[in-house]
Structure formats: C-alpha cells, structure tokens
Design a protein around this motif. Structure first.
Motif, mmCIF file in Angstrom:
data_model
loop_
_atom_site.group_PDB
_atom_site.id
_atom_site.type_symbol
_atom_site.label_atom_id
_atom_site.label_comp_id
_atom_site.label_asym_id
_atom_site.label_seq_id
_atom_site.Cartn_x
_atom_site.Cartn_y
_atom_site.Cartn_z
ATOM 1 N N ALA A 157 1.269 -4.546 0.772
ATOM 2 C CA ALA A 157 1.273 -5.538 -0.310
ATOM 3 C C ALA A 157 1.458 -4.858 -1.664
ATOM 4 C CB ALA A 157 -0.026 -6.346 -0.292
ATOM 5 N N VAL A 158 0.814 -3.713 -1.849
ATOM 6 C CA VAL A 158 0.968 -2.956 -3.094
ATOM 7 C C VAL A 158 2.423 -2.539 -3.282
ATOM 8 C CG1 VAL A 158 0.440 -0.748 -4.227
ATOM 9 C CG2 VAL A 158 -1.400 -2.127 -3.260
ATOM 10 N N MET A 159 3.045 -2.044 -2.199
ATOM 11 C CA MET A 159 4.432 -1.597 -2.296
ATOM 12 C C MET A 159 5.387 -2.761 -2.564
ATOM 13 S SD MET A 159 4.498 1.631 -2.208
ATOM 14 C CE MET A 159 6.295 1.775 -2.104
ATOM 15 N N SER A 160 5.156 -3.884 -1.910
ATOM 16 C CA SER A 160 6.005 -5.057 -2.134
ATOM 17 C C SER A 160 5.936 -5.507 -3.584
ATOM 18 C CB SER A 160 5.579 -6.199 -1.209
ATOM 19 O OG SER A 160 6.333 -7.360 -1.458
ATOM 20 N N GLU A 161 4.715 -5.575 -4.109
ATOM 21 C CA GLU A 161 4.538 -5.986 -5.503
ATOM 22 C C GLU A 161 5.183 -4.986 -6.450
ATOM 23 O OE1 GLU A 161 0.842 -7.301 -8.391
ATOM 24 O OE2 GLU A 161 0.604 -5.516 -7.132
ATOM 25 N N GLN A 162 5.010 -3.683 -6.169
ATOM 26 C CA GLN A 162 5.548 -2.651 -7.061
ATOM 27 C C GLN A 162 7.070 -2.689 -7.099
ATOM 28 O OE1 GLN A 162 4.195 0.166 -9.266
ATOM 29 N NE2 GLN A 162 6.253 -0.563 -9.720
ATOM 30 N N LEU A 163 7.704 -2.783 -5.943
ATOM 31 C CA LEU A 163 9.161 -2.763 -5.925
ATOM 32 C C LEU A 163 9.754 -4.041 -6.505
ATOM 33 C CD1 LEU A 163 8.646 -0.189 -4.357
ATOM 34 C CD2 LEU A 163 10.470 -0.874 -2.771
ATOM 35 N N THR A 164 9.095 -5.161 -6.292
ATOM 36 C CA THR A 164 9.545 -6.413 -6.900
ATOM 37 C C THR A 164 9.462 -6.307 -8.423
ATOM 38 O OG1 THR A 164 8.843 -7.706 -4.981
ATOM 39 C CG2 THR A 164 9.133 -8.891 -7.058
ATOM 40 N N HIS A 165 8.369 -5.741 -8.905
ATOM 41 C CA HIS A 165 8.199 -5.534 -10.347
ATOM 42 C C HIS A 165 9.249 -4.570 -10.876
ATOM 43 C CE1 HIS A 165 6.255 -4.813 -14.211
ATOM 44 N NE2 HIS A 165 6.248 -3.523 -13.948
ATOM 45 N N LEU A 166 9.508 -3.501 -10.146
ATOM 46 C CA LEU A 166 10.471 -2.493 -10.578
ATOM 47 C C LEU A 166 11.866 -3.111 -10.727
ATOM 48 C CD1 LEU A 166 10.488 0.569 -11.178
ATOM 49 C CD2 LEU A 166 11.152 0.937 -8.794
ATOM 50 N N ALA A 167 12.255 -3.933 -9.764
ATOM 51 C CA ALA A 167 13.568 -4.578 -9.826
ATOM 52 C C ALA A 167 13.645 -5.547 -11.000
ATOM 53 C CB ALA A 167 13.858 -5.298 -8.514
ATOM 54 N N ALA A 168 12.552 -6.258 -11.258
ATOM 55 C CA ALA A 168 12.537 -7.218 -12.363
ATOM 56 C C ALA A 168 12.639 -6.508 -13.707
ATOM 57 C CB ALA A 168 11.268 -8.059 -12.302
ATOM 58 N N VAL A 169 11.898 -5.420 -13.880
ATOM 59 C CA VAL A 169 11.934 -4.673 -15.144
ATOM 60 C C VAL A 169 13.316 -4.075 -15.362
ATOM 61 C CG1 VAL A 169 10.983 -2.697 -16.394
ATOM 62 C CG2 VAL A 169 9.471 -4.178 -15.091
#
Length: 255
Positions: A157-169
């Motif tokens: 879950a941490v990785m999913s949230e992090q990569l989703t955030h990274l793509a958005a930024v």
C-alpha cells in the motif's frame, strides 16, 4: 555581540578582513555579523562555517531551531533558496517527492534512526516539500533508477501510494521525474546519490549523503565534477513522458 562567532574567529586566527576575503563579501558586511541579530545568507553561513571549521548552527542557532538533523540543516536552508534543483537517487525516491508513509518506512527500517526522532524528521521532510508549491517554485529535475520503483519499502500500500504520488507530481510544469531502465548497464551514478542546487545569483552548490551524514559541497571543481556526472546519468534516463508512463505501469503492480 555574537560571542560564538567572535571566539571561533579568534581560535581560527581570522580577522574580519581575512574572513570577508575568504567568503567573498565586503569587510563591512562581515563586521555586522559580530553584532547580535545579524544573520548572513544561508550559503554565506555555510562558507563561514567551513572556513572556521564550525557547525553553522553553533554560530547562528536561530535559523536552525527546526526539526532537521543538525548536519542536514545547512542544505535544508539552501534548498529553500534554490531556483533549480537536480537530484539523482539510485535507491530511493528523492526526499522532496516522498509520501509520509514512504518516508516513515525508510526512516523506521533497521533501527538506524531512534523512534523518538522518526516523527520529527518525517515532519521536517514534509515541511520542505512546501517549496514545490510556492508561487515561484524551483525547477526540480530528478533521475532515479527503475529499482526504486520496484523495491518494497514499507508494504504494498505504501508503494502504491508513493508511485501514484510520484506520477502525479511529475505532471507539474516545474517538476521532471526521469527513470533509468533496469536493463541499462552500469553507469557513473551508481557510485552514489547527489544533488545539485542553483541559487538566484547563479551560485552552484551540491549535496552528498552517506551512511553517517551529509555534506554541502561548495568547491567549484567538485561541483563541476558532479555536473559532469549529472550529464552522464541523464543520458541513461528515459524521456520524461516515457518515465511517467513507466511509473504508472509499475504502480499498478503494487495494488
């Protein structure tokens, strides 16, 4: 009177004139630092501290009454002034782009950071990210290796949230996140992470991290050497659009 600065200058055998010459300011400016409440620009504080072989936080504690680790504070100050940041990370998401969950997992792994400090450092890291949301944010270009996207930090879950955030930024106009594919051969960046910062007056600085602490690099030759390494790692990276697509692809594998 800034007694700490006066004592440090005396012990280092520096006068106002000699110190001013070494950090490239007018002697009248350096003389004002000895007066209570006179605090130089962040990059000048770093330069003075290096000349006097002291911690800048010991000479001017007021700007450093914050939650960063003491050795990181000089760079945290400079980071806020930067108009351009180029950041290479072979193993982790750069701190300015980390989610709270990811940062907490990194700091909490292995017991290397005392539990009492984890909350403080995470809060400070998130505070630093506000620089990307200000009216005139720095241009941030980051290069990471693909392994950063695929190595488990925390849980799925941490990785999913992090990569989703990274793509958005990465969709922001002033942010680039580029990825070096996993099948790329060995490249010079794998020797370690580094950050290059450019200040409004054109001054170039760098930051290096290791297992114990980090250091601000001001020597022009060293900064230039890191600049050449930056050109090398960017040459290995995918274009921005393809990098973002890859980040989104890998994000789905963590759901």
């Amino acid at each position: 009177m800034n007694e700490a600065l006066r004592v440090a200058m005396a012990e280092a055998g520096e006068t106002v004139e000699s110190l001013a010459e070494k950090v490239r300011v007018d002697p009248k400016t350096a003389a004002r630092w000895l007066a209570a409440g006179r605090i130089p620009h962040p990059r000048t504080r770093v330069a003075v501290a290096q000349v006097l072989r002291r911690d800048a936080a010991d000479l001017w504690p007021e700007p450093f009454r914050r939650r960063d680790l003491p050795w990181f504070r000089p760079w945290a100050e400079l980071e806020q002034d930067a108009i351009g940041i180029r950041w290479y990370e072979p193993l982790l998401v750069p701190g300015l782009l980390q989610t709270e969950g990811y940062a907490r997992a990194v700091l909490g792994t292995g017991g290397l950071v005392p539990p009492s400090q984890v909350d403080l450092i995470v809060a400070s890291r998130l505070d630093r990210q506000a620089v990307l949301g200000r009216d005139a944010p720095p241009q941030l270009v980051t290069v990471i290796d693909e392994v950063v996207l695929r190595r488990l930090v925390g849980d799925r879950a941490v990785m999913s949230e992090q990569l989703t955030h990274l793509a958005a930024v990465a969709e922001r106009e002033h942010v680039q996140v580029r990825v070096i594919p996993a099948d790329s051969p060995w490249h010079t960046g794998l020797a370690g992470p580094f950050v290059l910062g450019r200040l409004p007056d054109g001054t170039e600085l760098a930051y290096l991290d290791n297992q114990l602490r980090g250091q601000v690099v001001t020597d022009p030759a060293d900064v230039a050497s890191l600049g050449r390494r930056w050109e090398s790692v960017t040459g290995e990276a995918l274009p921005q659009r393809r990098s973002t697509e890859l980040i989104r692809e890998v994000a789905t594998t963590w759901t």
